[in-house]
Enzyme design. Structure first.
Site, short mmCIF file in Angstrom:
data_model
loop_
_atom_site.label_atom_id
_atom_site.label_comp_id
_atom_site.label_asym_id
_atom_site.label_seq_id
_atom_site.Cartn_x
_atom_site.Cartn_y
_atom_site.Cartn_z
N ASP A 206 18.33 80.53 23.25
CA ASP A 206 18.01 79.21 23.73
C ASP A 206 18.82 78.19 23.00
OD1 ASP A 206 16.30 77.50 24.83
OD2 ASP A 206 14.48 78.50 24.24
N ASP A 276 12.32 74.01 31.69
CA ASP A 276 11.26 74.94 31.99
C ASP A 276 10.52 74.78 33.36
OD1 ASP A 276 12.23 75.49 29.42
OD2 ASP A 276 9.93 75.78 28.57
C1 GAL Z 1 12.35 76.91 26.09
C2 GAL Z 1 12.65 77.87 27.09
C3 GAL Z 1 11.43 78.66 27.45
C4 GAL Z 1 11.03 79.45 26.30
C5 GAL Z 1 10.64 78.46 25.28
C6 GAL Z 1 10.22 79.21 24.09
O1 GAL Z 1 13.58 76.09 25.47
O2 GAL Z 1 13.28 77.38 28.14
O3 GAL Z 1 11.83 79.62 28.66
O4 GAL Z 1 11.87 80.42 26.04
O5 GAL Z 1 11.79 77.83 24.77
O6 GAL Z 1 9.97 78.33 22.87
#
Ligand code: GAL
Length: 462
Positions: A206, A276
């Site tokens: 991430d 997301d």
């Molecule tokens: C976001 C990501 C999500 C999930 C989340 C977890 O940045 O896009 O898919 O992994 O973090 O905190």
């Protein structure tokens, strides 16, 4: 400790008399010390967060982004995995941080009982929140949360492997994950070794909590986004996991930043194209619109990730769920389910195990996705409604009814790219039935937000 851009800029121009490490030696890094200095006529260039090197020259202008590419590994992703888009499940959309060994193993067992494993699903992936908030003070390793994982993560991996499935983990190319757990920037080697010791097969990496000087507020000096600070953070982890056994499939969760579709395949196997997902029709349409502009980046070992599935979540209609699945399949996105699998309806299980759409997604002879086309007599829409693509079986046409009411679509065979036919056999991929032989074209009636998935087979050439 996060250093600011101005601090680093000052460091680059520091030309003090004392340079204990020689003219091309280390002049700084983390932790920064008094020895962070350069000989006259040299500049101190960060080659990575922990190692700054004196290099001859003085010409790094203050206005340039700090160029970290020097010395950054160029390790390509493993070719032992990731040729085809990943098929699996991930904890995040279903459970957010409320995860546990129990829930993850329940999902793995559902892969078997619902026929998902047989349909080709293999990855059971743990997302954020699996670790304790602090690293081990001595080894600096990440520690699995003992409440969520009373037997550790290796035991979960062993259990998943015993079901002939694979396991994925989550990390972050910043100082903390998005939920505030330890990030891997500066700890790449340690974390890669930890995951390898658990036999992890897949990494979602991430992009949260990135120190300013590791971000990009402009294009890199050479214009190649592979050399952007963002790409370099992902390259560092790519190099760290390169020799892991088992080889790791590597997803860059970079939300479409830093023109990732131009360099993603040099670093990983797939990359997120936007922020997301939400379980809404608006999300499905918006990510389609974003992704159609970059479908030329998609091929074997190179997949635009439209984010995890929302089938089973929110209030999507069954037609919207069919479209969600079909579009991810024909655009060759990874498909990672994101719901409590045990709560899926039989109709939803039928969608996600559709053999013919999965065969298109996982075709080993054709790596390209279906591409949009606009028949001459129809209006062009955003996102487009007509797509055609090739598989080992032939030419497929997908029609997405993005309209909010039932619509009849006229498919003229002569207008389908790659299909210059007078008559054709039309096969419905959803129901695996031949619909007959049609001359010149075929009409498809679709409910609002539904998708037709067809295999169109030549009968006689024009
Ligand atoms: C976001 C990501 C999500 C999930 C989340 C977890 O940045 O896009 O898919 O992994 O973090 O905190």
């Amino acid at each position: 400790m996060v250093k600011s851009r101005s601090y680093l800029a000052a460091l680059i121009f520091a030309l003090p008399a004392l340079y204990p490490n020689g003219a091309s030696g280390q002049c700084g890094g983390l932790p920064l010390t008094e020895s962070a200095v350069c000989p006259e006529g040299s500049v101190c260039v960060p080659s990575d967060i922990s190692y700054f090197q004196s290099l001859p020259g003085t010409n790094i202008p203050l206005s340039s982004p700090i160029h970290l590419a020097v010395g950054t590994p160029t390790t390509p992703p493993s070719k032992a995995v990731g040729k085809l888009p990943a098929l699996g499940w991930n904890t995040w959309n279903a459970y957010r941080c409320d995860i546990s060994e129990e829930k993850i193993l329940a999902a793995a067992r559902s892969f078997v009982s619902l026929g998902l494993r047989e349909a080709g699903y293999e990855y059971v992936n743990i997302d954020d929140c699996w670790a304790l908030l602090e690293r081990d003070p001595h080894t600096k390793e990440q520690i699995p949360d003992p409440i969520k994982f009373p037997n550790g993560i290796k035991a979960v991996a062993d259990e998943i492997h015993s079901l002939d499935l694979k396991i994925g983990i989550y990390g972050d190319a910043g100082t903390e994950t998005c939920a505030g757990y330890p990030g891997s920037l500066g700890y790449e080697a340690i974390d890669a070794a930890t995951w390898a010791s658990w036999d992890i097969d897949y990494l979602k990496y991430d992009n949260c909590n990135v120190p300013d000087h590791w971000n990009d507020d402009r294009a890199p000096p050479d214009g190649d986004w592979y050399n952007s600070n963002s790409a370099i953070r992902f390259r560092r982890m790519g190099a760290a996991i390169a020799d892991n056994d088992p080889p790791m499939q590597y997803d860059l969760c970079i939300w479409g930043d830093a023109h990732v579709w131009t360099w993603g395949a040099r670093v990983g196997h797939s990359w997120r194209m936007a922020g997301d997902s939400t379980p809404t029709w608006e999300y499905i349409k918006s990510i389609m619109s974003i992704n159609v502009a970059h479908l030329s980046s998609v091929d074997f070992f190179s997949h635009n990730d439209m984010d995890m599935m929302e089938i089973g979540n929110g209030n999507l209609t069954i037609e919207e769920e069919r479209t969600h699945f079909a579009v991810w399949a024909f655009m060759k996105s990874p498909i990672l389910l994101g719901t409590d699998l045990a709560a899926l309806s039989p109709e939803e299980v039928e969608i996600i195990t559709n053999t013919e759409l999965i065969a298109f997604l996982q075709d080993t002879t054709e790596g390209k996705p279906a591409l949009p086309f606009t028949p001459p007599n129809s209006i062009s829409t955003d996102p487009p409604q007509f797509y055609s693509g090739r598989s080992a079986k032939g030419i497929h046409v997908f029609i997405v009814n993005t309209n909010d009411e039932p619509t009849t679509f006229e498919l003229d065979f002569a207008e389908v790219p790659g299909l210059n036919l007078s008559s054709a056999g039309v096969h419905d991929m959803w129901t695996s039935t031949n619909m007959g032989i049609f001359s010149t074209g075929f009409n498809v009636v679709l409910a609002a937000h539904d998708t037709a998935a067809l295999l169109v087979t030549p009968v006689s050439q024009k």
